[in-house]
Design a protein around this motif. Structure first.
Motif, PDB file in Angstrom:
ATOM      1  N   TYR A  25     -75.505  93.373 -35.328  1.00 25.24           N
ATOM      2  CA  TYR A  25     -76.070  92.170 -35.954  1.00 25.24           C
ATOM      3  C   TYR A  25     -75.992  91.152 -35.245  1.00 25.24           C
ATOM      4  N   HIS A  26     -74.404  91.123 -34.454  1.00 28.40           N
ATOM      5  CA  HIS A  26     -74.085  90.043 -33.748  1.00 28.40           C
ATOM      6  C   HIS A  26     -74.554  89.941 -32.131  1.00 28.40           C
ATOM      7  N   LYS A  27     -75.211  91.048 -32.029  1.00 20.77           N
ATOM      8  CA  LYS A  27     -75.986  91.276 -30.427  1.00 20.77           C
ATOM      9  C   LYS A  27     -77.135  90.503 -30.639  1.00 20.77           C
ATOM     10  N   PRO A  31     -82.086  83.492 -34.967  1.00 19.02           N
ATOM     11  CA  PRO A  31     -82.265  82.157 -34.386  1.00 19.02           C
ATOM     12  C   PRO A  31     -82.089  81.206 -35.281  1.00 19.02           C
ATOM     13  N   GLU A  32     -82.480  81.216 -36.574  1.00 20.74           N
ATOM     14  CA  GLU A  32     -82.250  79.986 -37.340  1.00 20.74           C
ATOM     15  C   GLU A  32     -80.790  80.028 -37.670  1.00 20.74           C
ATOM     16  N   ILE A  33     -79.810  81.115 -37.473  1.00 24.33           N
ATOM     17  CA  ILE A  33     -78.483  80.822 -37.720  1.00 24.33           C
ATOM     18  C   ILE A  33     -77.989  80.050 -36.486  1.00 24.33           C
ATOM     19  N   SER A  36     -78.680  76.608 -36.907  1.00 23.10           N
ATOM     20  CA  SER A  36     -77.614  76.054 -37.860  1.00 23.10           C
ATOM     21  C   SER A  36     -76.112  75.851 -37.445  1.00 23.10           C
ATOM     22  N   ILE A  37     -75.565  76.570 -36.644  1.00 21.18           N
ATOM     23  CA  ILE A  37     -74.403  76.603 -36.092  1.00 21.18           C
ATOM     24  C   ILE A  37     -74.404  75.205 -34.957  1.00 21.18           C
ATOM     25  N   LYS A  38     -75.403  75.146 -34.079  1.00 16.55           N
ATOM     26  CA  LYS A  38     -75.398  73.930 -33.108  1.00 16.55           C
ATOM     27  C   LYS A  38     -75.669  72.712 -34.058  1.00 16.55           C
TER      28      LYS A  38
END
Length: 111
Positions: A25-27, A31-33, A36-38
């Protein structure tokens, strides 16, 4: 703009298959995540793994706060969907309070 770093850890369920799925999953993080992080003021994030232990480095700008991030996450259905999915792989560490996954590490030495 100056940045600050935070160091956190979390544990995964100790199951090779689940750990492999989590890594997969972390590869390809949704894009929404990433957005959100940025949008929260995080300018760089790295996650490292050994066994079932995860270590995160977050570099943030001066607009970031953990309270702001928590509010943003709570009001973002896609982030809530991601967090619910990730919780299938993560487990509460013994010293965590209810609802805590990632815990801040205390700096005890710097050269």
């Amino acid at each position: 703009m100056e940045t600050k770093k935070y160091y956190l850890f979390c544990d995964l369920k100790d199951d090779e298959h689940l750990i492999a799925e989590y890594k997969a999953y972390h590869k390809n993080v949704w894009p929404e995540i990433i957005k959100s992080i940025k949008d929260s003021g995080i300018v760089n994030m790295e996650i490292y793994n050994k066994g079932n232990r995860l270590f995160m480095i977050m570099e943030v700008n001066d607009t970031f706060s953990f309270d702001k991030k928590a509010d943003m996450d709570a009001n973002n259905p896609k982030v809530q969907e991601w967090e619910t999915l990730m919780w299938q792989y993560q487990q509460k560490v013994p010293m965590a309070k209810d609802g805590e996954k990632w815990l801040l590490l205390e700096a005890i030495f710097k050269l």
